[in-house]
Design an enzyme around this catalytic site. Structure first.
Site, PDB file in Angstrom:
ATOM      1  CG  HIS A 101      -0.216   0.136   2.534  1.00  0.00           C
ATOM      2  ND1 HIS A 101       0.446  -0.925   3.124  1.00  0.00           N
ATOM      3  CD2 HIS A 101      -0.041   1.190   3.379  1.00  0.00           C
ATOM      4  CE1 HIS A 101       0.989  -0.530   4.259  1.00  0.00           C
ATOM      5  NE2 HIS A 101       0.708   0.750   4.439  1.00  0.00           N
ATOM      6  CG  ASP A 103       1.652   5.242   4.750  1.00  0.00           C
ATOM      7  OD1 ASP A 103       1.259   4.077   4.925  1.00  0.00           O
ATOM      8  OD2 ASP A 103       2.750   5.661   5.167  1.00  0.00           O
ATOM      9  NE  ARG A 270       1.827   6.596   9.208  1.00  0.00           N
ATOM     10  CZ  ARG A 270       0.744   6.015   8.696  1.00  0.00           C
ATOM     11  NH1 ARG A 270       0.848   4.867   8.058  1.00  0.00           N
ATOM     12  NH2 ARG A 270      -0.447   6.583   8.842  1.00  0.00           N
TER      13      ARG A 270
END
Length: 304
Positions: A101, A103, A270
């Site tokens: 993926h 983000d 993150r």
């Protein structure tokens, strides 16, 4: 390219470089930040070892040198004391991000980039792989490239619930939070990078369907295009150590966190940088279909 401020060590042939000689917890000059940004755009993902002195506030401060920060996530809660940080503590859940993926592509302005800091890493397993979506596009045969140039895709955070039977309860709970607000956005399949001007495939795990095509047709074409993104020669694999920091260009990559560490603890945090509206080769921009992501990107909501 090189830099007078640090050493650059490519990690793989087409993507990824380690930056050596930079302490991210120090007050870096504008010139160093500029060279880091240039290195990011060229190599797509950059790595910094031995950054144990960097804490959450330092991670946020470093990320802010590259732009405004998003909130942690459009739906998943942040750390209470740090609204910019998404705490990914995989030792506490069986939910894993083990799918290819880019983000948060289900919103109209996906992040420019993500900065991930390793707090706890299993003694074996738990690597992350990144893929270069620009070289993937360049690898496409002419006929497939022409097809990709014309395609637009609907991205969404809504799950295919046909695959959701017999899931652990904590995964079901996480999915309920993840989809507490459903977003859908129409993005170009081929995106023009706003800094390099390169063309890259802008697809990944949040694509649900191509505009004008059936779900069956969409699934088949998506598998075909994804196969070019995830070719081994377009990827780099990073073996994490505690204190490592990875910074990837979300506009030109996909990634996959390998779930091969069982119930061993793995915790990373993150921070993401606000991005712009993706632009296709015809100059048209992405369009939000469902869901208002203005608070996530810290922008004023658009009123109609």
């Amino acid at each position: 390219m090189g830099s007078q401020y640090f050493d650059i060590k490519p990690v793989a042939g087409r993507i990824g470089a380690e930056i050596i000689g930079v302490n991210l917890s120090s007050n870096l000059s504008d010139d160093i930040i500029s060279d880091i940004r240039k290195t990011l755009v060229k190599y797509k993902v950059i790595f910094f070892r031995d950054q144990q002195q960097l804490d959450a506030n330092g991670q946020i401060a470093f990320a802010r040198r590259f732009g405004e920060l998003t909130t942690a996530h459009p739906t998943v809660p942040s750390l209470p004391e740090n609204p910019e940080i998404l705490d990914l503590n995989y030792g506490r859940t069986t939910s894993r991000a083990n799918s290819w993926h880019t983000d948060v592509t289900f919103v109209d302005r996906p992040p420019l980039g993500s900065i991930l800091r390793a707090l706890e890493i299993p003694p074996s397993g738990g690597d992350t792989i990144w893929a270069n979506s620009v070289t993937a596009y360049q690898d496409l045969p002419t006929h497939l490239r022409n097809l990709a140039d014309e395609l637009w895709a609907v991205h969404s955070n809504a799950y295919d619930y046909a695959t959701g039977f017999d899931l652990p309860e904590d995964v079901k709970a996480y999915r309920a939070v993840f989809t507490s607000t459903v977003y859908e956005t129409l993005h170009p399949v081929v995106r023009i990078h706003p800094e390099s001007g390169e063309r890259g495939l802008f697809i990944g795990g949040f694509v649900r369907q191509f505009r004008g095509l059936s779900t069956t047709e969409s699934d088949d074409i998506l598998r075909l295009l994804q196969a070019y993104v995830t070719r081994p020669e377009n990827t780099v694999r990073w073996r994490w150590q505690v204190g490592d920091v990875a910074f990837w260009d979300n506009r030109a990559t996909q990634h996959y966190a390998i779930a091969d560490y069982g119930d061993q603890p793995r915790r990373v945090q993150r921070v993401t940088i606000v991005g712009d509206l993706p632009v296709g080769i015809n100059g048209k921009q992405s369009e939000a279909i469902k869901g208002d992501a203005s608070s996530y990107n810290r922008r004023e909501a658009v009123t109609v």
